[in-house]
Scaffold this active site. Structure first.
Site, PDB file in Angstrom:
ATOM      1  N   ALA A 246      -3.903 -15.330  17.528  1.00 51.07           N
ATOM      2  CA  ALA A 246      -2.654 -14.694  17.939  1.00 51.07           C
ATOM      3  C   ALA A 246      -2.179 -15.208  19.294  1.00 51.07           C
ATOM      4  O   ALA A 246      -2.979 -15.583  20.157  1.00 51.07           O
ATOM      5  CB  ALA A 246      -2.831 -13.183  17.980  1.00 51.07           C
TER       6      ALA A 246
ATOM      7  N   GLY B  76      -7.864 -14.840  15.610  1.00 52.09           N
ATOM      8  CA  GLY B  76      -7.085 -14.704  14.396  1.00 52.09           C
ATOM      9  C   GLY B  76      -7.032 -15.963  13.563  1.00 52.09           C
ATOM     10  O   GLY B  76      -6.770 -15.907  12.356  1.00 52.09           O
TER      11      GLY B  76
ATOM     12  N   GLU C 102      -9.891 -15.663  11.442  1.00 50.97           N
ATOM     13  CA  GLU C 102      -9.629 -14.585  10.485  1.00 50.97           C
ATOM     14  C   GLU C 102      -8.773 -15.061   9.310  1.00 50.97           C
ATOM     15  O   GLU C 102      -8.922 -14.557   8.184  1.00 50.97           O
ATOM     16  CB  GLU C 102      -8.972 -13.404  11.208  1.00 50.97           C
TER      17      GLU C 102
ATOM     18  N   GLU D 157     -12.161 -12.047  20.880  1.00 49.23           N
ATOM     19  CA  GLU D 157     -11.194 -11.039  21.300  1.00 49.23           C
ATOM     20  C   GLU D 157     -11.744 -10.053  22.321  1.00 49.23           C
ATOM     21  O   GLU D 157     -10.998  -9.521  23.147  1.00 49.23           O
ATOM     22  CB  GLU D 157     -10.679 -10.266  20.069  1.00 49.23           C
TER      23      GLU D 157
END
Length: 257
Positions: A62, A107, A110, A131
């Protein structure tokens, strides 16, 4: 476009292309969602590869600057859309392979975890969920998919420390399924894709659904779903062709129906 979809000879390709690091915001996720829908809706596509156009990043995850400039609700809208998009992959009866050629962090990892399989290149790049170093958690499915993939204690260790691992370490942990020499990753992934796309794709899709849905239903529910899916295959053109070909001692010709 930051994310695009293309298809050729039964193989769909979702390409992440937002320089410099494929860091994503809401617009990126919207384009990813559209690409996933195209892959799902194209009947000629039998399996899907997710890859990066960058040589340095599969995806850095992100866009933290965008998070910093947005409200909590705006950030959560992006998270909800991301959850919906990545979760939809498991319900599509086509195998998705993440082709990881470079850093896959937060992310970005992910996205790869939401795919069915992960093929990686050898190299000195890193994979992980850092994170916690920002005071948050892997919020695009990482806390759920990583433990299901490698076991809860190993996943918890990676997430609470935020440490990253090499492709070789990721293979040992079970985060990736295989590691190829960097110069062979594209070729090996495409060879695997062609093999699946030319096979019993109706059965392959039902196998994927049985695995994903069964794991969520528990053993009894999973076995019931397995019976439904195998009955569907017994009635399919491919099921009848495969069984007949075996009895007739010839190679089957599958149609995907």
């Amino acid at each position: 476009m930051a994310v695009s979809f293309s298809a050729d000879d039964g193989i769909g390709v979702v390409t992440l292309d937002k320089p410099p690091a494929n860091s994503y915001d809401r617009a990126f996720i919207e384009e990813l969602a559209a690409a996933v829908r195209e892959a799902a809706d194209d009947d000629d596509v039998k399996m899907v590869v997710v890859r990066s156009a960058s040589e340095r990043f599969f995806s850095a995850g992100a866009d933290v600057k965008a998070f910093n400039e947005s409200s909590v609700e705006s950030n959560m809208e992006m998270i909800r859309l991301s959850h919906e998009t990545l979760s939809s992959i498991a319900a599509i009866p086509k195998v998705f392979v993440a082709e990881i050629n470079a850093h896959a962090l937060g992310g970005g990892l992910e996205i790869a975890l939401a795919c069915d399989l992960r093929f990686a290149a050898e190299g000195d790049y890193m994979l992980g969920t850092p994170e916690v170093t920002l005071g948050v958690l892997p919020g695009n499915g990482g806390t759920q998919r990583l433990p299901r993939l490698i076991g809860w204690s190993r996943a918890l260790d990676l997430m609470v420390t935020g440490r990253t691992v090499t492709p070789a370490d990721a293979l040992e942990l079970g985060i990736v399924d295989t590691v190829f020499p960097a110069g062979e990753l594209r070729e090996k992934t495409e060879a695997y894709a062609r093999r699946l796309a030319s096979g019993a794709t109706k059965a392959i899709g039902n196998i994927k659904l049985a695995v994903h849905e069964g794991l969520e239903l528990g053993l009894a529910g999973g076995l019931e779903r397995e019976r439904e899916l195998v009955e569907e295959l017994f009635s399919s053109e491919d099921g009848r062709e495969g069984i007949a070909a075996f009895a007739e001692k010839r190679a089957p010709v599958f149609s995907g129906r």
